[in-house]
Every structure is written in structure tokens, then in C-alpha cells.
Design a protein around this motif. Sequence first.
Motif, short mmCIF file in Angstrom:
data_model
loop_
_atom_site.label_atom_id
_atom_site.label_comp_id
_atom_site.label_asym_id
_atom_site.label_seq_id
_atom_site.Cartn_x
_atom_site.Cartn_y
_atom_site.Cartn_z
N SER A 180 32.89 49.37 41.94
CA SER A 180 34.34 49.44 41.83
C SER A 180 34.76 50.46 40.79
O SER A 180 34.07 50.70 39.79
CB SER A 180 34.89 48.06 41.46
OG SER A 180 36.28 48.13 41.18
N ARG A 181 35.94 51.04 41.01
CA ARG A 181 36.51 51.96 40.03
C ARG A 181 37.14 51.21 38.85
O ARG A 181 37.48 51.82 37.83
CB ARG A 181 37.57 52.84 40.72
CG ARG A 181 36.99 53.82 41.72
CD ARG A 181 38.05 54.74 42.28
NE ARG A 181 38.84 54.11 43.32
CZ ARG A 181 38.59 54.20 44.63
NH1 ARG A 181 37.54 54.90 45.05
NH2 ARG A 181 39.36 53.60 45.51
N SER A 182 37.30 49.91 39.00
CA SER A 182 37.91 49.11 37.95
C SER A 182 36.93 48.86 36.81
O SER A 182 35.73 48.68 37.03
CB SER A 182 38.37 47.75 38.52
OG SER A 182 38.79 46.88 37.49
N LYS A 183 37.45 48.84 35.57
CA LYS A 183 36.61 48.50 34.42
C LYS A 183 36.29 47.01 34.41
O LYS A 183 35.29 46.59 33.80
CB LYS A 183 37.32 48.90 33.13
CG LYS A 183 37.48 50.40 32.94
CD LYS A 183 38.15 50.73 31.63
CE LYS A 183 38.30 52.23 31.45
NZ LYS A 183 38.97 52.58 30.16
N ASN A 184 37.14 46.23 35.08
CA ASN A 184 36.92 44.78 35.16
C ASN A 184 37.03 44.34 36.62
O ASN A 184 38.01 43.69 37.02
CB ASN A 184 37.95 44.03 34.31
CG ASN A 184 37.84 44.38 32.84
OD1 ASN A 184 36.83 44.08 32.21
ND2 ASN A 184 38.88 45.00 32.31
N PRO A 185 36.04 44.72 37.43
CA PRO A 185 36.13 44.39 38.86
C PRO A 185 36.08 42.90 39.12
O PRO A 185 35.47 42.14 38.37
CB PRO A 185 34.90 45.09 39.44
CG PRO A 185 33.95 45.21 38.31
CD PRO A 185 34.79 45.41 37.09
N ASP B 202 39.35 50.00 44.13
CA ASP B 202 40.20 49.86 42.95
C ASP B 202 40.02 48.49 42.31
O ASP B 202 40.34 48.33 41.12
CB ASP B 202 41.68 50.05 43.31
CG ASP B 202 42.00 51.48 43.72
OD1 ASP B 202 41.20 52.38 43.40
OD2 ASP B 202 43.05 51.68 44.36
N ASP B 203 39.53 47.53 43.09
CA ASP B 203 39.47 46.16 42.60
C ASP B 203 38.08 45.52 42.68
O ASP B 203 37.78 44.61 41.91
CB ASP B 203 40.44 45.28 43.41
CG ASP B 203 41.87 45.77 43.30
OD1 ASP B 203 42.44 45.65 42.21
OD2 ASP B 203 42.39 46.29 44.30
#
Length: 498
Positions: free
Chosen positions: A78-83, A113-114
Motif C-alpha cells: 500500500s501507498r499508505s504509511k498506515n495501511p 491508497d489504503d
Amino acid sequence: MLHDFQIKYLIFIMGLLISTNSFSQNKTGFKPSFKKSKKTTHKIPEDQAYTFGYLEVLENRDKPDGYTIKLPIYIFKSRSKNPKPDPILYTVGGPGYTSMLASKYMAYYKYLDDRDFILFEQRGTQYAQPSLDCPEWANAVYESNLPSFDAAKTDSLFQQAAKACNERLRKKGIDLNCYTTNQIAEDIQDLINTLGIPEYNLLTLSYSTKIGQVLMRDYPDKIRSVVMDSPLPLEVSYDEESVGNLLETVSMLLSDCENDDKCNAAFPNIKSRFFEYLKEKTINPLQVEVENPNNRALETFYLKGEDLISVFSSAYTSDVPNIPFEINKLLNNDLTSVKEQLSNLFQEPGAGTGIGMRLSVWCAEEYPFNSQEVIETQTYKYPETKGLSPATYDKNICEIWGVKKVAEIENQAISSDIPVLLISGAYDELTPVKWAESMTHNLTNAYHLIFKGWKHGPTTNWSNPCAMQAANDFFNNPTKKPNPDCFEQIKIPEFKTE
């Protein structure tokens, strides 16, 4: 995706690269495994973090000391830091199409993104080992589409191709009975267990929605939510309805044109004129001369209604606004678009990759549940396409392929309370809106979104990612029907008139 109508002349099947068939023989009992590999199926952009490897499973789970097969898997980070902890697993339609091509385009996938995003290759498809390629079938398609081909020999041509491919694959030790939807569902369950994933989400498209239904029925415990784009219900007899669905959808689009003042002014009575045109050309085929790019000779095609309706059936969502305009060109004997399509038929045939897997699925799961009487009736029922068989593969082909009929349960509707989002294109002739609507009766937590003016596979409409946004919104909150701002803006298309 689901149905090559095999409309003579106008449907051109592009070939894919042949994957190497490979087996390993297991002698001591077997446990599924996932092994990382540095060599990937495609080049992945440097800024995309991922893991690639192969899931190794038994070809035949009833033979624990038998052959194993390998399925390529991407796990995109994921691109999220907190997937979020529950990844999405995606596998595409077909049957017989590869999922691996999507690996090149992860930058466009909103899901990352998630969450992590797992790309799963079905057994028997292009990058699986083995890949059930049938170049014999691709050659038959190519030969049958040439204007010099004797149409009376069509049946024998394809029967010979099926026989040759079948014999070649079986000589390699491939058990063609093992390439079915429930086996693929078990492969996915093996992957989830092997990776130690406690909960996941499913993203399915077209044929793979059947895989999703089997997983929901047989292995529901770890499934958090499911998106079914262009769903094909287990209980539907696809072939019995395919031609009728095609004509109903064409009628719907042309009615929308007639109900639009600008479109109707430009193309008055276009529906009745087009349907009458198809009827007339079925009796008196349209003669079209096309230059063969290989030798510059003029070749003559004779096109019936079953061929000419491809002005709709070969179109994508992005082409929809142009369909009445293209039909009007045809009615006015402007054959420029037709000639362009026909010229593609002189290109060399492809490898027929995945066709063997497609034959195994269809002949085990669809053909046995079809009524041959209904198929025969549907072939001649509609004067606009008289002679166009709705059968993807006819009786003789499936008898040659020789796979076992699956259990009755594989042709029965599932019931589930798992949250499901059903996504349909209003102009989808392959998996029509009515099929998704029928599924809502047995899926107690199901929501249904219909994209006006769109065709098959709304989540893959790259010119407008609204359906992908809706799917991602649902994964983020599967207790609520998604309603992204973009969805409200989608209307019946503005048809091109000049």
C-alpha cells in the motif's frame, strides 16, 4: 471477456505469448507453499514496493503424490504509511485470461491508497505453469475468418483443432479435469492460509465473480467483503441467453438515442432501420472488398447480420457515444470502419494462450447445464442474427474435450450475508444488469450500482475511474452503499452526431 461469439470475419482474437508448461512431481505428500522469486512476469515501476513469487499447489488434490503446479502472485504494498490490515485479492475474468497484465498499472489503482493488493493468476492461464495454450485453436479462428475459407468446413476445422490441442496437453500429463472454478477457489484459499492472512477482501470481474461466489460459499470465514464487477451468477445458463441479451442491449442503447432530441434528429428511427438492415443482410449479405496487406490483393467478405452487429458487440465503454454514428455510416453504405476491422483479420494468429483452460471450465461447468434445444431455438429465433449460435463451444467440441461435469451445486445460487457490492454497466450485453439484480435476493448484505451508458467491466474503465472509486469506498466501509460524487455525474452518454 466471457463469450467469443465467433462471429465470422469481425471478431479477431489476439494471441498472447506461450508460457512454458512445467510440472514438478511430488513423491512424499504435499503442503502448499509460496516461494519468492526475483524474476517477475512484468517490469514493475521502481517506486512501487512489492513481493513476487509462486504459489505451488497440487494439480489434483485427490492425488497428494501427484503433479504440482505453480501460480505467479504479486503482493503490492500500500501507498499508505498506515495501511489497513485486510488486503484486497484480485483476479480477472475470462475464463482463460491472465491477471498479470494489471501488474504494470498499479499507479492507477486507487485500492493501494489504503491497502495491500494481491494479484492472483488462475491455474492454466498465461503465466501459470503450466499454461494451457491452444495455438491450434488460434489457427482455426484465423483460417475460418479469411474470405477464401469454405464455411461448410467450419465445424470440422474447430473439431480438429480441439482434438489436436487436447491430445497434446494430455500427452504432457495435464489433467484437464482439474482446471475448474472450484479448483481455482481452493488455490486462493491455499494462498490465504499459506500467507497467514486472517481477513481479506475480494475484487472480482466477469468470470472471476464465479470464483468469488464459490469462495463465499465454501470458504467464507476470512472474507471481509466482496466486489463483483459485471457478475455472472453460478445458476445462469450463459449460452442460452447470450444472443437475446445482445439484441436487448443494442435495442436499449438505440432507444436512448431516439429519446435524445439531438441524436434522434441526426439519426431518426435508427433502431428500426438498423434491425431491418440486419435482417436484410442476413438474407442478402453485404459484399465488402478489402485489400490484403500481405499481398495487396483485393479479398471479398460477405457479411450477415450476425457479423454486422459487432458494431456494438466489439465496442468498449469509451466507444459508446460513437455507436449510433457508426451504425448510421453503415446504413449509408460508408464502409470505412468495417474495412478497417476486416483488415485486422489478415494478421497472423496468436498462440491461443489460456484457451485450454477456457475449454475445461466451459465444458465442465456451462455446457452440461445448457439445454441443447434452447440453444438450437435461440440460433434461429432472431431474424436480425439468424444463424448466430449462442453457444460458446458446441456439443461436439465439449465431447472432444472430454472433461467431467462438475457437481450440481456449481450451478446453484449461493446465499450469503457477507457484504457485497455488485457493479453493472447499463449497456453490458455479456453480463446484463438483470443478472446482478437477481443475485440481490440471496445476498442479504448486497448493494448494486448501475453505471449509465457503460459496458462490461466498469472498474476497468480507465477513462473514468468512478467505478474503481466506488469499489474502494466500499472496501473502506462495506456496511454502506457507496455513492461517490462522480457517480451522480454519470448520465446517458452524449451521442456523437457529426
